[in-house]
Design an enzyme around this catalytic site. Structure first.
Site, PDB file in Angstrom:
ATOM      1  N   THR A   1      -0.532  -3.279   0.709  1.00 36.22           N
ATOM      2  CA  THR A   1      -1.211  -4.148   1.672  1.00 36.22           C
ATOM      3  C   THR A   1      -0.260  -4.533   2.804  1.00 36.22           C
ATOM      4  O   THR A   1      -0.648  -4.549   3.976  1.00 36.22           O
ATOM      5  CB  THR A   1      -1.785  -5.392   0.981  1.00 36.22           C
ATOM      6  N   SER A   2       1.000  -4.780   2.459  1.00 39.19           N
ATOM      7  CA  SER A   2       1.915  -5.209   3.529  1.00 39.19           C
ATOM      8  C   SER A   2       2.225  -4.061   4.497  1.00 39.19           C
ATOM      9  O   SER A   2       2.528  -4.309   5.661  1.00 39.19           O
ATOM     10  CB  SER A   2       3.176  -5.839   2.964  1.00 39.19           C
TER      11      SER A   2
ATOM     12  N   CYS B   1       3.525  -2.203  -4.641  1.00 41.35           N
ATOM     13  CA  CYS B   1       4.592  -1.362  -4.087  1.00 41.35           C
ATOM     14  C   CYS B   1       4.609  -1.449  -2.567  1.00 41.35           C
ATOM     15  O   CYS B   1       5.185  -0.598  -1.889  1.00 41.35           O
ATOM     16  CB  CYS B   1       4.413   0.091  -4.508  1.00 41.35           C
TER      17      CYS B   1
END
Ligand code: SPV
Ligand code: MN
Length: 627
Positions: free
Chosen positions: A282-283, A279
């Site tokens: 990490t980004s 979702c």
């Protein structure tokens, strides 16, 4: 009767060096555990590791020598393949061992403790014949801190230990400091019988059984790190139980530092964030220009100054590699394409060069992947088409290897948390960002997180599931109690972090409404809100940004115009969709015991506010300017 009856002369399985290392921790509980499971699993050798550079090099070398990993072309990079049916977290056979007479939420998978122990110990019996039993000492949380939890890992997989040596801090010294106490977690893992590709053969006998009373987990017949690596999701479950007893929070959250859009303001504001798998967790933690502490699990405790402090439990990232490309994730892409120690798993390899989905390169027509020798358009053993790389293919890397590592990433005091983000995933309901009306409203928002399932968990993809605080898969305490703990934690603080919700996945006509990089603007807005820099619009679901502020941020960050039309599309209040969601949440919590009254109050009041708005405006979708 003892739980396990085995070899009495297990110490003969160690060489002098291993024996010395084991004696060095001077802990009879550790010895007892090693002896007990050596007796049961019957390895050829017991190898004790103290985390020295020499030991780590040995583990790396053996992972390759034993065929569990294969070197790639770039120095320090290796690939590991999990079996075809072992590509994500196992849900069905991951269970809490439940002592007689105890009860947990319906949604928590349990098995009678006696029955479960008998089964899993049966599967572990003789599981290490012909293999080495590795004994290693780690520390969850920063070393030598109030967050530290010493953890003992027993495994027959060099890949598991190699992964752990990247992902976790070493803990040999922590074990010495225990001075003989049994206050540590322990994990017993065996990949079980292996096939020619060094993959688990008996996947039908894959079991992950969690014993909260003894703070231990047994995991057998698996290799995928989410199942096999004790310190990751297995320790998360033990720590949730420990946090529940000790009044702190153990969360499936990243920890990151955010810098303001205006660089002349020199400040770092720390956020934690819970997002179900895939979702954008990490980004978000890796947004360019910000700093990372951890991307997956955080311990949060009250500090002496009455604020919440978070520490990263890990020191590495086991991240989804799909869609890592130079445009969307430049920092990770650079790290993955330059010399350093890292492991990739379940990607495609051709002549030592890795390929993954969404990397921005064409795939070769053949190569090696999780299905074996892969060819374009081939079908797997289940008859399904095999993609060149798995959607849940991963990379394992130390955070210290990243150029955006936060200077406080190992701080024993943790970092003060100013904001908590709950990230859901839906295409038609929630705006990209909002701020809760209060701490308890924020807890309600976290408890209502929904997302569409992804490949990180074995099972159907694309189904909308409720995932409170993105932690539901790991809850080992009743859901109502977990929510209550969050409410209480905030009540006890002198200053509560602000709570926000994000949704990066709104769509129009099947296409995403925002670009992946837009999350930087939402973060900058949240950061500014914490410092009182933006006004906001109060809506039935929380505070949303004003168009002028978001427009200015898009201009500043991306030199891009952010139109009123775009703003209206993204930030309109979609009443029916939001009410439908509340109905789903209400139904889920209706069958849970012990859910705090304020939670029900928030569901009810939010619904009332939405319906009142619908009546007042005479329409179902209300633009911010109409509020
Ligand atoms: C997740 O799925 O939440 C992960 C990867 O972080 S796993 O280790 O599989 O849990
Ligand atoms: Mn995770």
């Amino acid at each position: 009767m003892p739980e396990v009856v085995g070899l009495s002369d297990w110490k003969t399985l160690m060489d002098e060096e291993s024996r010395k290392k084991l004696e060095g921790v001077a802990n009879s509980h550790v010895e007892e555990i090693v002896g007990k499971y050596a007796g049961l699993c019957k390895p050829d050798k017991i190898i004790v590791l103290d985390g020295s550079e020499k030991d780590l090099a040995f583990v790396r070398q053996q992972a390759t020598a034993k065929g569990e990993e294969t070197p790639l072309k770039i120095k320090g990079h290796t690939v590991h393949f999990d079996g075809y049916y072992d590509q994500g977290r196992e849900a069905k056979n991951t269970r809490v061992l439940l002592p007689k007479g105890q009860k947990l939420s319906k949604s928590i998978n349990t098995i009678d403790k006696e029955e479960g122990l008998k089964e899993v110990l049966g599967f572990l019996e003789d599981s290490m014949k012909g293999k080495d039993m590795l004994v290693a000492f780690f520390c969850l949380g920063p070393n030598n801190s109030k967050f530290s939890i010493p953890s003992l890992q027993l495994t027959d997989s060099y890949y598991v230990l190699h992964s752990e040596s990247i992902l976790y801090r070493q803990g040999y010294e922590e074990f010495k400091s225990l001075k003989g106490s049994d206050d540590f977690f322990h994990f017993v893992h065996s990949a079980g019988e292996l096939d020619a590709r060094k993959n688990t053969k008996n996947i039908d006998k894959r079991r992950i059984y969690i014993d909260l009373e003894e703070e231990r987990v047994f995991t057998v017949n698996n290799q995928y790190a989410g199942n096999s690596v004790g310190l990751k999701k297995l320790a998360l479950r033990l720590a949730i139980s420990k946090a529940n007893k000790e009044d702190w929070l153990c969360e499936h959250m990243f920890v990151m530092g955010a810098k303001p859009a205006d660089e002349s303001k020199k400040r770092v504001t720390y956020f934690t964030g819970a997002f179900p798998s895939a979702c954008g967790k990490t980004s978000t933690a890796m947004i360019p220009g910000q700093s990372i502490i951890g991307d997956d699990i955080a311990y949060i405790k009250k500090g002496d100054d009455g604020r919440a402090y978070a520490a990263n439990v890990e020191q590495g990232i086991f991240g989804i590699i799909q869609d890592i490309n130079p445009v969307d994730d430049p920092v990770i892409y650079r790290a993955l394409t330059t010399e350093r120690e890292l492991i990739m798993s379940n990607i495609l390899v051709k002549d030592g060069v890795p390929f993954w989905l969404g990397m921005g390169k064409d795939f070769p027509d053949s190569g090696t992947n999780f299905a074996g020798e892969w060819k374009k358009d081939m079908a797997g053993p289940d008859g399904k088409p095999v993609l060149p790389a798995h959607k849940n293919a991963r990379y394992t890397i130390r955070i210290s290897e990243l150029e955006n590592v936060d200077p406080k990433s190992d701080d024993p005091a943790g970092v003060p948390v100013s904001g908590i983000i709950y990230g859901g995933r839906d295409s038609d309901t929630s705006p990209p960002v909002l701020e809760s009306l209060s701490w308890s409203h924020g807890v309600f928002i976290g408890a209502a997180v929904e997302s569409e399932t992804t490949a990180a968990k074995i099972g159907a993809e694309g189904v909308r599931v409720h995932d409170p605080m993105a932690n539901m898969d790991f809850l080992v305490i009743p859901l109502g109690k977990y929510i209550e703990n969050h409410l209480k934690f905030g009540d006890d603080l002198d200053v509560c972090p602000k709570i926000f919700a994000t949704n990066y996945f709104l769509k129009e006509d099947g296409k995403f409404l925002n670009e992946k990089v837009d999350k930087k603007v939402w973060l900058m807005w949240m950061e500014g809100r914490i410092h009182g820099e933006y006004e906001a619009i109060e809506t039935p679901i929380g505070f949303i940004p004003k168009h002028e502020d978001i427009k200015a941020l898009f201009q500043k960050v991306f030199k891009k115009d952010y139109s009123k039309e775009q703003y209206d599309k993204e930030f309109s209040i979609r009443i029916t969709k939001l009410v439908e969601r509340l109905d789903r949440i209400e139904a889920i919590y209706a069958v849970e015991e012990g859910v705090p009254e304020v939670f029900h109050k928030h569901v009810k009041q939010q619904k009332e506010r939405l319906l009142a708005l619908k009546k007042e405006k005479g329409k179902d979708v209300v633009k911010p300017s109409e509020l």
